[in-house]
Design a protein around this motif. Structure first.
Motif, mmCIF file in Angstrom:
data_model
loop_
_atom_site.group_PDB
_atom_site.id
_atom_site.type_symbol
_atom_site.label_atom_id
_atom_site.label_comp_id
_atom_site.label_asym_id
_atom_site.label_seq_id
_atom_site.Cartn_x
_atom_site.Cartn_y
_atom_site.Cartn_z
ATOM 1 N N VAL A 1 -9.114 32.027 3.350
ATOM 2 C CA VAL A 1 -8.696 31.836 4.749
ATOM 3 C C VAL A 1 -7.198 31.567 4.858
ATOM 4 O O VAL A 1 -6.464 32.317 5.512
ATOM 5 N N ASN A 2 -6.745 30.502 4.208
ATOM 6 C CA ASN A 2 -5.364 30.059 4.387
ATOM 7 C C ASN A 2 -4.388 30.887 3.550
ATOM 8 O O ASN A 2 -4.577 31.030 2.339
ATOM 9 N N PRO A 3 -3.336 31.409 4.164
ATOM 10 C CA PRO A 3 -2.346 32.173 3.399
ATOM 11 C C PRO A 3 -1.528 31.255 2.505
ATOM 12 O O PRO A 3 -1.307 30.082 2.846
ATOM 13 N N PRO A 4 -1.081 31.734 1.348
ATOM 14 C CA PRO A 4 -0.304 30.878 0.433
ATOM 15 C C PRO A 4 1.033 30.472 1.039
ATOM 16 O O PRO A 4 1.691 31.259 1.712
ATOM 17 N N LYS A 5 1.417 29.227 0.757
ATOM 18 C CA LYS A 5 2.705 28.706 1.226
ATOM 19 C C LYS A 5 3.809 28.914 0.203
ATOM 20 O O LYS A 5 4.983 28.668 0.483
ATOM 21 N N ASP A 6 3.427 29.339 -1.005
ATOM 22 C CA ASP A 6 4.392 29.617 -2.056
ATOM 23 C C ASP A 6 3.791 30.637 -3.005
ATOM 24 O O ASP A 6 2.600 30.953 -2.926
ATOM 25 N N THR A 7 4.605 31.158 -3.894
ATOM 26 C CA THR A 7 4.120 32.061 -4.923
ATOM 27 C C THR A 7 5.037 31.960 -6.124
ATOM 28 O O THR A 7 6.180 31.483 -5.993
ATOM 29 N N TRP A 8 4.589 32.410 -7.314
ATOM 30 C CA TRP A 8 5.343 32.102 -8.521
ATOM 31 C C TRP A 8 4.923 32.990 -9.683
ATOM 32 O O TRP A 8 3.913 33.685 -9.629
ATOM 33 N N VAL A 9 5.714 32.911 -10.756
ATOM 34 C CA VAL A 9 5.332 33.424 -12.062
ATOM 35 C C VAL A 9 5.352 32.243 -13.023
ATOM 36 O O VAL A 9 6.269 31.418 -12.979
ATOM 37 N N HIS B 1 3.399 24.306 -18.958
ATOM 38 C CA HIS B 1 3.956 25.627 -18.739
ATOM 39 C C HIS B 1 5.250 25.566 -17.934
ATOM 40 O O HIS B 1 5.658 24.508 -17.454
ATOM 41 N N PHE B 2 5.881 26.710 -17.797
ATOM 42 C CA PHE B 2 7.088 26.858 -16.987
ATOM 43 C C PHE B 2 6.770 27.744 -15.793
ATOM 44 O O PHE B 2 5.885 28.602 -15.860
ATOM 45 N N GLN B 3 7.515 27.554 -14.696
ATOM 46 C CA GLN B 3 7.313 28.366 -13.495
ATOM 47 C C GLN B 3 8.647 28.724 -12.855
ATOM 48 O O GLN B 3 9.595 27.934 -12.895
ATOM 49 N N VAL B 4 8.681 29.883 -12.217
ATOM 50 C CA VAL B 4 9.738 30.235 -11.262
ATOM 51 C C VAL B 4 9.025 30.754 -10.025
ATOM 52 O O VAL B 4 8.150 31.626 -10.126
ATOM 53 N N GLY B 5 9.367 30.215 -8.860
ATOM 54 C CA GLY B 5 8.699 30.661 -7.646
ATOM 55 C C GLY B 5 9.447 30.203 -6.413
ATOM 56 O O GLY B 5 10.562 29.669 -6.499
ATOM 57 N N LEU B 6 8.824 30.408 -5.256
ATOM 58 C CA LEU B 6 9.514 30.033 -4.024
ATOM 59 C C LEU B 6 8.547 29.637 -2.918
ATOM 60 O O LEU B 6 7.435 30.154 -2.822
#
Length: 209
Positions: free
Chosen positions: A65-73, A87-92
């Protein structure tokens, strides 16, 4: 696709209403950039950590239902997934880019990591740059500036790792949208590489558990 930085359009994706509509925008505009970063930094982090690292671009598959507020690798030494591991992340988010070391609630080593973190607290407090930030919830854009975080707060976060099921620990940098859209490709590569190198001691704490 090669990564050439984040643009205003990437951040505006999070203004799109509806799960399906926002996912189309994420897949079209952001995911190719995250794939390119994944391809580059899996190799670099393999060299840095001495472990074969694999990248995982967020699919948001559990959402209905709810759209994501962020995304990442995310980057971790496992082909199948990363959430159970440091782990490590880069996202926004719509407001900023984040570059993280992350230990999230699904990790089974949270208890022992929190105890080891406590033992190294003074050293960690000195080694992390004042410009870095901390978070205890990867789903929220809020953070605590390292320059303003007292040892008591870090101690509390570490103790929560050992006692609270949903507790998390993240450390890294936030780059505001305005700064992010002005950065060149080379500036991005420098910032990401330097951030990962600075966060390496937090990742390597797992070797002391």
């Amino acid at each position: 696709m090669t990564f050439n930085g984040f643009k205003e359009q990437d951040f505006n994706v999070f203004h799109t209403d509806g799960l399906e509509q926002r996912m189309v925008q994420i897949i079209t505009h952001i995911r190719p950039k995250l794939e390119a970063l994944g391809d580059k930094y899996a190799d670099e982090l393999t060299s840095l950590t001495g472990e074969e690292m694999f990248y995982h671009v967020a699919k948001h598959a559990r959402r209905t239902v709810n759209p994501p507020k962020d995304t990442w690798v995310a980057f971790a030494p496992n082909k199948r997934g990363y959430k159970m591991l440091p782990h490590f992340q880069v996202g926004l988010f719509e407001t900023h880019v984040f570059i993280w070391f992350a230990l999230i609630y699904e990790s089974p080593i949270k208890d022992s990591y929190g105890k080891t973190f406590l033992k190294k607290l003074s050293k960690i407090k000195k080694e992390i740059p004042d410009s870095f930030v901390w978070s205890d919830d990867h789903t929220k854009p809020d953070s605590y500036k390292h320059s303003e975080v007292k040892k008591d707060k870090l101690k509390e976060m570490a103790e929560r790792l050992s006692t609270v099921k949903k507790a998390e620990l993240l450390c890294g940098v936030h780059i505001s949208k305005d700064e992010a859209v002005a950065m060149t490709e080379d500036e991005w590569f420098t910032r990401i590489s330097e951030t990962f190198k600075t966060l390496l001691p937090l990742y390597n704490l797992k070797k002391q558990l």
